[in-house]
Motif scaffolding. Sequence first.
Motif, mmCIF file in Angstrom:
data_model
loop_
_atom_site.group_PDB
_atom_site.id
_atom_site.type_symbol
_atom_site.label_atom_id
_atom_site.label_comp_id
_atom_site.label_asym_id
_atom_site.label_seq_id
_atom_site.Cartn_x
_atom_site.Cartn_y
_atom_site.Cartn_z
ATOM 1 N N ALA A 1 -0.505 -57.282 21.517
ATOM 2 C CA ALA A 1 -1.041 -56.051 22.114
ATOM 3 C C ALA A 1 -0.814 -56.094 23.610
ATOM 4 N N LYS A 2 -0.621 -54.913 24.198
ATOM 5 C CA LYS A 2 -0.481 -54.827 25.652
ATOM 6 C C LYS A 2 -0.825 -53.411 26.082
ATOM 7 N N GLY A 3 -1.213 -53.268 27.341
ATOM 8 C CA GLY A 3 -1.552 -51.956 27.860
ATOM 9 C C GLY A 3 -1.868 -52.001 29.331
ATOM 10 N N VAL A 4 -1.948 -50.818 29.921
ATOM 11 C CA VAL A 4 -2.303 -50.685 31.331
ATOM 12 C C VAL A 4 -3.482 -49.733 31.442
ATOM 13 N N ASP A 5 -4.235 -49.913 32.525
ATOM 14 C CA ASP A 5 -5.350 -49.026 32.873
ATOM 15 C C ASP A 5 -6.336 -48.877 31.715
ATOM 16 N N LEU A 6 -6.457 -47.661 31.110
ATOM 17 C CA LEU A 6 -7.479 -47.433 30.082
ATOM 18 C C LEU A 6 -7.243 -48.287 28.851
ATOM 19 N N ILE A 7 -6.003 -48.395 28.424
ATOM 20 C CA ILE A 7 -5.720 -49.219 27.247
ATOM 21 C C ILE A 7 -6.000 -50.682 27.563
ATOM 22 N N ALA A 8 -5.664 -51.106 28.781
ATOM 23 C CA ALA A 8 -5.971 -52.478 29.187
ATOM 24 C C ALA A 8 -7.468 -52.720 29.157
ATOM 25 N N ALA A 9 -8.236 -51.742 29.586
ATOM 26 C CA ALA A 9 -9.694 -51.884 29.558
ATOM 27 C C ALA A 9 -10.194 -52.008 28.124
ATOM 28 N N GLN A 10 -9.616 -51.212 27.198
ATOM 29 C CA GLN A 10 -10.017 -51.312 25.800
ATOM 30 C C GLN A 10 -9.682 -52.691 25.229
ATOM 31 N N SER B 1 -13.502 -59.343 24.652
ATOM 32 C CA SER B 1 -14.814 -59.888 25.022
ATOM 33 C C SER B 1 -15.783 -59.826 23.847
ATOM 34 N N GLY B 2 -15.737 -58.700 23.102
ATOM 35 C CA GLY B 2 -16.618 -58.570 21.941
ATOM 36 C C GLY B 2 -16.245 -59.487 20.803
ATOM 37 N N SER B 3 -15.040 -59.998 20.777
ATOM 38 C CA SER B 3 -14.578 -60.882 19.689
ATOM 39 C C SER B 3 -14.460 -62.335 20.143
ATOM 40 N N ASN B 4 -14.985 -62.626 21.338
ATOM 41 C CA ASN B 4 -14.954 -63.985 21.889
ATOM 42 C C ASN B 4 -13.531 -64.510 22.067
ATOM 43 N N VAL B 5 -12.609 -63.616 22.408
ATOM 44 C CA VAL B 5 -11.244 -64.014 22.722
ATOM 45 C C VAL B 5 -11.198 -64.311 24.228
ATOM 46 N N PRO B 6 -10.752 -65.480 24.628
ATOM 47 C CA PRO B 6 -10.760 -65.832 26.062
ATOM 48 C C PRO B 6 -9.901 -64.881 26.895
ATOM 49 N N LEU B 7 -10.388 -64.577 28.094
ATOM 50 C CA LEU B 7 -9.651 -63.773 29.062
ATOM 51 C C LEU B 7 -9.215 -64.692 30.200
ATOM 52 N N VAL B 8 -7.926 -64.630 30.523
ATOM 53 C CA VAL B 8 -7.388 -65.442 31.606
ATOM 54 C C VAL B 8 -6.746 -64.504 32.617
ATOM 55 N N ALA B 9 -7.215 -64.551 33.845
ATOM 56 C CA ALA B 9 -6.680 -63.688 34.896
ATOM 57 C C ALA B 9 -5.474 -64.359 35.544
ATOM 58 N N SER B 10 -4.326 -63.711 35.391
ATOM 59 C CA SER B 10 -3.092 -64.199 36.030
ATOM 60 C C SER B 10 -2.186 -62.986 36.239
ATOM 61 N N MET C 1 -4.659 -52.386 18.425
ATOM 62 C CA MET C 1 -6.022 -52.781 18.745
ATOM 63 C C MET C 1 -6.630 -53.644 17.648
ATOM 64 N N ALA C 2 -6.195 -53.411 16.403
ATOM 65 C CA ALA C 2 -6.733 -54.217 15.307
ATOM 66 C C ALA C 2 -6.289 -55.670 15.397
ATOM 67 N N GLU C 3 -5.211 -55.938 16.142
ATOM 68 C CA GLU C 3 -4.722 -57.304 16.286
ATOM 69 C C GLU C 3 -5.382 -58.057 17.436
ATOM 70 N N VAL C 4 -6.073 -57.335 18.330
ATOM 71 C CA VAL C 4 -6.667 -57.989 19.504
ATOM 72 C C VAL C 4 -7.709 -59.036 19.112
ATOM 73 N N PRO C 5 -8.643 -58.756 18.171
ATOM 74 C CA PRO C 5 -9.632 -59.789 17.811
ATOM 75 C C PRO C 5 -9.011 -61.040 17.200
ATOM 76 N N LYS C 6 -7.755 -60.906 16.690
ATOM 77 C CA LYS C 6 -7.085 -62.057 16.074
ATOM 78 C C LYS C 6 -6.289 -62.870 17.098
ATOM 79 N N ALA D 1 -3.256 -55.846 30.698
ATOM 80 C CA ALA D 1 -3.870 -56.746 29.720
ATOM 81 C C ALA D 1 -2.857 -56.998 28.616
ATOM 82 N N VAL D 2 -2.646 -58.292 28.325
ATOM 83 C CA VAL D 2 -1.655 -58.680 27.313
ATOM 84 C C VAL D 2 -2.308 -59.690 26.385
ATOM 85 N N ALA D 3 -2.291 -59.400 25.064
ATOM 86 C CA ALA D 3 -2.893 -60.297 24.072
ATOM 87 C C ALA D 3 -1.800 -61.126 23.411
#
Length: 377
Positions: free
Chosen positions: A291-300, A306-315, A257-262, A274-276
Amino acid sequence: MAEDSDQEKTEQPTSKRLEEAQRQGQIARSRELNTFAMLIASAMLLLMLGESMGNRLVDLMRKQFQLRREVLFDPLSLLVYLKQALIDGALVIAPIVAVMVAVAIAAPLALGGWVFSWEAVAPKLEKLDPVKGIARIFSLHGLSELIKALLKIVLIFGVAILLSRHFLGELVGLGIEPVDRSIAHALQIVGQCFLILSASLILVVMIDVPYQLWDHNRKLKMTLQEIKDEMKETEGKPEIKARQRRIQMEMAQNRMMAEVPKADVVVTNPTHYAVALKYDQNANGAPVLVAKGVDLIAAQIRSLASGSNVPLVASPPLARALYYSTEIDREIPKGLYLAVAQVLAYVYQLKTARANRWAEPIPPANIQVPDEFERNG
């Protein structure tokens, strides 16, 4: 636990049990084998060196019985001759003594190996218990020792009678032979009798060695409960292992999770996966999944992005393909280069548009994923 103590020891000892027994000096040993090896070696050496030893003994006796008169009446000279006689006598028997010592050290290697244990030589007060001592005398081990002793007595006595009858004529004839020849002949007869008597003990060894191996294995056998307890001690209790795994997973998840904002972009399902991804343009490598996860971890992951202004792309196809094909901190496979390149191109256009306050580009749609990466969530 009372029921456990009554269980019969039917299971073979584990490797850990064998190692502990060896460390404590509990290994298979056959005193009969060691004695047999020492007797055979010394008897063969006596046969080979008997004549030379006899000649040296004759020379030694002649030398000591031919002292001059002045030497006999000089106490200091007698001490010198006595010292020299002791040295010469020791040199005569030194080869046999050396061979016996060497065989005594090497013989244990044939059964159980050579092991030295401080625990085995440490004094134990329980060995002084008279009740346990009497129990050991009348135990299976004590009975086996008694049978072996009786067998050896009968065997050696019988062979000795046969040898005495066979060599009786030669023994009587020793008296009419010259001294040198008589001593050498006597040593040869002694060597032959010694070798035959020693060889007769092979019957005892053939009984004792299998018994010692069987008895050693019997003493080390374990109950089912002992094996279960050992497995718990070795591998740890299930609840402790589960707690350790849970802590390890939490630590790994926190690092992830610490790597997601980067990250440069997060590819989503958009709800289940969700895959970063992170891409260093200055390096020669491919994008890395951080980073990667499903369901609850994907939501986190989506929330952190979103809080770190990292773009989200739905595919959805690309998110599933990346999730199943790539481990964390590993580069994406070559088959997904083109699909990820479309996402990164969009991300760079989006960052440029936001920096210049231009209209945001349209997210890529229908990103194609190779058939080998198509998997259902």
